[in-house]
Design a protein around this motif. Structure first.
Motif, PDB file in Angstrom:
ATOM      1  N   ALA A 120      -7.369  31.119 -43.845  1.00  0.00           N
ATOM      2  CA  ALA A 120      -7.158  30.956 -45.280  1.00  0.00           C
ATOM      3  C   ALA A 120      -6.143  29.849 -45.548  1.00  0.00           C
ATOM      4  O   ALA A 120      -6.315  29.032 -46.458  1.00  0.00           O
ATOM      5  N   ALA A 121      -5.091  29.807 -44.748  1.00  0.00           N
ATOM      6  CA  ALA A 121      -4.089  28.743 -44.890  1.00  0.00           C
ATOM      7  C   ALA A 121      -4.684  27.388 -44.535  1.00  0.00           C
ATOM      8  O   ALA A 121      -4.394  26.375 -45.183  1.00  0.00           O
ATOM      9  N   GLN A 122      -5.522  27.354 -43.503  1.00  0.00           N
ATOM     10  CA  GLN A 122      -6.179  26.103 -43.142  1.00  0.00           C
ATOM     11  C   GLN A 122      -7.070  25.603 -44.280  1.00  0.00           C
ATOM     12  O   GLN A 122      -7.148  24.399 -44.536  1.00  0.00           O
ATOM     13  N   ASN A 123      -7.720  26.535 -44.972  1.00  0.00           N
ATOM     14  CA  ASN A 123      -8.532  26.129 -46.123  1.00  0.00           C
ATOM     15  C   ASN A 123      -7.676  25.477 -47.206  1.00  0.00           C
ATOM     16  O   ASN A 123      -8.100  24.497 -47.838  1.00  0.00           O
ATOM     17  N   MET A 124      -6.493  26.005 -47.429  1.00  0.00           N
ATOM     18  CA  MET A 124      -5.600  25.384 -48.408  1.00  0.00           C
ATOM     19  C   MET A 124      -5.196  23.987 -47.957  1.00  0.00           C
ATOM     20  O   MET A 124      -5.120  23.047 -48.767  1.00  0.00           O
ATOM     21  N   PHE A 125      -4.950  23.834 -46.667  1.00  0.00           N
ATOM     22  CA  PHE A 125      -4.662  22.503 -46.121  1.00  0.00           C
ATOM     23  C   PHE A 125      -5.822  21.543 -46.398  1.00  0.00           C
ATOM     24  O   PHE A 125      -5.613  20.393 -46.784  1.00  0.00           O
ATOM     25  N   THR A 126      -7.046  22.009 -46.204  1.00  0.00           N
ATOM     26  CA  THR A 126      -8.223  21.179 -46.466  1.00  0.00           C
ATOM     27  C   THR A 126      -8.235  20.699 -47.905  1.00  0.00           C
ATOM     28  O   THR A 126      -8.468  19.513 -48.178  1.00  0.00           O
ATOM     29  N   ILE A 127      -7.991  21.597 -48.830  1.00  0.00           N
ATOM     30  CA  ILE A 127      -8.001  21.241 -50.250  1.00  0.00           C
ATOM     31  C   ILE A 127      -6.897  20.239 -50.569  1.00  0.00           C
ATOM     32  O   ILE A 127      -7.128  19.210 -51.216  1.00  0.00           O
ATOM     33  N   CYS A 128      -5.685  20.529 -50.118  1.00  0.00           N
ATOM     34  CA  CYS A 128      -4.547  19.643 -50.394  1.00  0.00           C
ATOM     35  C   CYS A 128      -4.756  18.265 -49.783  1.00  0.00           C
ATOM     36  O   CYS A 128      -4.518  17.229 -50.429  1.00  0.00           O
ATOM     37  N   LEU A 129      -5.205  18.229 -48.527  1.00  0.00           N
ATOM     38  CA  LEU A 129      -5.420  16.959 -47.842  1.00  0.00           C
ATOM     39  C   LEU A 129      -6.498  16.143 -48.533  1.00  0.00           C
ATOM     40  O   LEU A 129      -6.340  14.932 -48.731  1.00  0.00           O
ATOM     41  N   GLY A 130      -7.579  16.800 -48.909  1.00  0.00           N
ATOM     42  CA  GLY A 130      -8.665  16.088 -49.574  1.00  0.00           C
ATOM     43  C   GLY A 130      -8.221  15.413 -50.858  1.00  0.00           C
ATOM     44  O   GLY A 130      -8.617  14.278 -51.153  1.00  0.00           O
ATOM     45  N   GLN A 131      -7.402  16.109 -51.615  1.00  0.00           N
ATOM     46  CA  GLN A 131      -6.912  15.533 -52.867  1.00  0.00           C
ATOM     47  C   GLN A 131      -5.978  14.362 -52.609  1.00  0.00           C
ATOM     48  O   GLN A 131      -5.982  13.379 -53.343  1.00  0.00           O
ATOM     49  N   GLU A 132      -5.186  14.452 -51.534  1.00  0.00           N
ATOM     50  CA  GLU A 132      -4.232  13.370 -51.251  1.00  0.00           C
ATOM     51  C   GLU A 132      -4.918  12.107 -50.744  1.00  0.00           C
ATOM     52  O   GLU A 132      -4.600  10.996 -51.174  1.00  0.00           O
ATOM     53  N   VAL A 133      -5.840  12.250 -49.792  1.00  0.00           N
ATOM     54  CA  VAL A 133      -6.382  11.063 -49.114  1.00  0.00           C
ATOM     55  C   VAL A 133      -7.653  10.523 -49.769  1.00  0.00           C
ATOM     56  O   VAL A 133      -8.250   9.581 -49.259  1.00  0.00           O
ATOM     57  N   LYS A 134      -8.036  11.078 -50.892  1.00  0.00           N
ATOM     58  CA  LYS A 134      -9.218  10.559 -51.575  1.00  0.00           C
ATOM     59  C   LYS A 134      -9.019   9.103 -51.963  1.00  0.00           C
ATOM     60  O   LYS A 134      -9.969   8.320 -51.998  1.00  0.00           O
ATOM     61  N   ARG A 135      -7.785   8.708 -52.232  1.00  0.00           N
ATOM     62  CA  ARG A 135      -7.508   7.326 -52.606  1.00  0.00           C
ATOM     63  C   ARG A 135      -7.778   6.356 -51.461  1.00  0.00           C
ATOM     64  O   ARG A 135      -7.925   5.149 -51.682  1.00  0.00           O
ATOM     65  N   PHE A 136      -7.859   6.870 -50.244  1.00  0.00           N
ATOM     66  CA  PHE A 136      -8.204   6.049 -49.081  1.00  0.00           C
ATOM     67  C   PHE A 136      -9.696   6.139 -48.748  1.00  0.00           C
ATOM     68  O   PHE A 136     -10.128   5.638 -47.720  1.00  0.00           O
ATOM     69  N   ASN A 137     -10.446   6.805 -49.623  1.00  0.00           N
ATOM     70  CA  ASN A 137     -11.882   6.992 -49.435  1.00  0.00           C
ATOM     71  C   ASN A 137     -12.186   7.892 -48.237  1.00  0.00           C
ATOM     72  O   ASN A 137     -13.257   7.807 -47.630  1.00  0.00           O
TER      73      ASN A 137
END
Length: 235
Positions: free
Chosen positions: A162-179
């Motif tokens: 469950a914590a890893q899933n939160m990491f996935t969400i947070c990371l995706g939002q952060e690095v979207k600017r790098f495509n």
């Protein structure tokens, strides 16, 4: 030639992923814990494969991975955070914090270390993708429904995923600017060493599905939680 880094690549799903991507002309970077595992992989995959020995439970693994990538490739197209371990205790009376800490270290801090090591090369890819191998047991929605009640699944594994899933969400939002695309997957109920009682899927089939699915995703897919080619998963 596209390139991929796969953690936990010496057995189970990780090994099957290594097989399918290597056979489909990817340059593969399998991450394993021991030199013995690396030697076995070198013998089995003599072409387009560069094993990396790194213990993802330790911060020094960041530099171990980073050094090999810097000397081997300009860019990296896919990272699959697959390395994981299972827990055992499912009753609060017997749950030890050491087990919880161990699983959080592998399932949460391990992917963080891997991404930190791979980020420079990922940024240079035309379609960079980070895939975190999660689990149906990491779904808060499904867990809250009572679907898995009294099944004996460990506290530590469910909490870590469950914590890893939160990491996935947070990371995706952060690095979207790098495509960079970031997704979580449930590979299925796999017939592996740590299988559940309802396991029904050979890891080789799951690996083929993951390979086919990864070839279809891009930045517009970021934030998905899916069982590849089977179903969408609720967070």
């Amino acid at each position: 030639m596209e390139s991929i880094l796969i953690t936990g690549a010496n057995r189970g799903l990780g090994l099957e992923l290594l097989k399918v991507f290597n056979s489909n002309a990817f340059f593969t970077f399998p991450v394993v814990r021991t030199e013995e595992s690396a030697e076995t992989i070198r013998a089995q995959f003599p072409y387009n494969c560069r094993p990396i020995v790194a213990d993802l439970s330790e911060d020094k693994s960041i530099n171990s991975i980073k050094l090999i990538l810097e000397n081997s490739t300009e860019s990296l197209d896919v990272v699959i955070n697959n390395a994981g371990i299972s827990g055992s205790e499912y009753l609060i009376e017997t749950l030890g914090t050491a087990e919880v800490n161990n699983l959080f270290n592998i399932h949460c801090l391990g992917p963080i270390r891997t991404v930190q090591a791979c980020l420079p090369q990922l940024k240079r890819s035309n379609n960079p993708r980070i895939i975190n191998v999660s689990s149906r047991l990491g779904s808060l929605t499904r867990m809250a429904s009572g679907e898995f009640k009294d099944r004996g699944f460990s506290y530590s594994y469910r909490m870590a995923k469950a914590a890893q899933n939160m990491f996935t969400i947070c990371l995706g939002q952060e690095v979207k600017r790098f495509n960079i695309t970031v997704c979580a997957i449930h590979p299925g109920e796999l017939l592996t060493r740590g299988r559940s009682t309802d396991a029904n899927t050979d890891p080789s089939i799951a690996a083929e599905n993951i390979y086919e699915w990864i070839g279809t995703i891009d930045i517009n897919s970021s934030g998905l939680f899916v069982q590849p080619l089977v179903q969408d998963m609720p967070w």
